[in-house]
Design an enzyme around this catalytic site. Structure first.
Site, mmCIF file in Angstrom:
data_model
loop_
_atom_site.group_PDB
_atom_site.id
_atom_site.type_symbol
_atom_site.label_atom_id
_atom_site.label_comp_id
_atom_site.label_asym_id
_atom_site.label_seq_id
_atom_site.Cartn_x
_atom_site.Cartn_y
_atom_site.Cartn_z
ATOM 1 C CB SER A 143 -0.857 0.025 1.270
ATOM 2 O OG SER A 143 -1.502 1.285 1.403
ATOM 3 C CE1 TYR A 157 -3.973 -2.129 5.078
ATOM 4 C CE2 TYR A 157 -3.186 0.072 4.541
ATOM 5 C CZ TYR A 157 -3.694 -1.150 4.146
ATOM 6 O OH TYR A 157 -3.913 -1.389 2.810
#
Ligand code: NAP
Length: 248
Positions: A143, A157
């Protein structure tokens, strides 16, 4: 025989799009689901209707026994593995850093970082020339959060995606000699259900104007980058962390 590909988290979103695109390109796709059995079967049925081949398997990537069972199945059925897309992942709820407790941190890492570790370890056992394999291609779904850090949203995350990126670079160097290429895509703001799962369904719309291309990306656009990295068209590309982020 078709080349054999595992896509984790293939029941929806980016994983489902990657499974469809890979089947279109001739891969036999073993896609996994955790809770979305019916959704995974819909993806398999669509692939078969279009002339491809695919199957769905239950796998919780955070569980070592589940991952072992998945790779045992592939070994018994096909005796080989040519590609792996480590896509399964979760996005925890938006939270400031000090509210992240250890249980949440551990769960996020179990799925987003330990899961890919378990799958990569099993995959290189089948792919590596040192083990009698023919090489292969691994694509990890990271990501942009890995470099942006996700302050005030989900630093846990972002850190789990940092881990998958380091895994990507290290594996690419250790297993290049074995004919295994290891790359990652770094999606930016992609319109999937992950944002609603994290309790923030409006996130994509809210942040879209901050993307240089002025819009969120789609699962299909992300899948095209994954498929290119999987394919022989990227035969001299390894250790690459490829943004698919509209410039974000
Ligand atoms: P999604 O629509 O929420 O799909 C997530 C997939 O992961 C589902 O198939 C889900 O399976 C599976 N999954 C979740 N936990 C699992 C577990 N423990 N074991 C096995 N499978 C599990 O998400 P997405 O947006 O397509 O995201 C896919 C990947 O892209 C993730 O790694 C995510 O971090 C990354 N990413 C997404 C974005 C974005 O904006 N969408 C941006 C950057 C990176 P079930 O539904 O069957 O449980």
């Amino acid at each position: 025989m078709s080349r054999i590909l595992i896509v984790t988290g293939g029941s929806r979103g980016i994983g489902a799009a990657a499974a469809r695109a890979a089947a279109r390109d001739g891969w036999h796709v073993v896609l996994t689901y955790r809770s979305g059995k019916a959704e995974a079967q819909v993806v398999v049925d669509e692939i078969v209707r279009l002339g491809g081949t695919a199957e769905a398997r239950y796998t919780d990537v955070a569980k070592e026994g589940d991952v072992a069972a998945l790779f045992d199945h592939v070994t018994e059925q096909y005796g080989r593995l040519d590609g792996l897309v480590n896509n399964a992942g979760i996005l925890p709820p938006v939270s400031c850093f000090e509210e992240i407790d250890l249980a949440r941190w551990t769960r996020t890492f179990s799925i987003n970082a330990t899961g890919p570790f378990l799958c990569c370890r099993a995959a290189v056992g089948l792919m590596a020339k040192r083990h009698g394999g023919e090489g292969g291609s691994i694509v990890n779904v990271s990501s942009m959060a890995a470099s942006l850090g996700a302050p005030n949203e989900f630093i846990d995350y972002a850190a789990s995606k940092g881990a998958i990126e380091t895994l990507t670079v290290g594996l690419s160097k250790e297993f290049g000699v074995d004919g295994i290429r290891v790359n990652a895509v770094r999606p930016g703001l992609i319109a999937t259900e992950i944002h609603a799962s994290a309790g923030d369904a409006a996130r994509v719309e809210r942040l879209a104007s901050g993307v240089p291309l002025g819009r969120p990306g789609s699962a299909e656009e992300t899948a095209e980058a994954i498929i290119w990295l999987l394919s022989d068209a990227s035969s001299y590309v390894t250790g690459c962390l490829m943004p698919v982020s509209g410039g974000r």
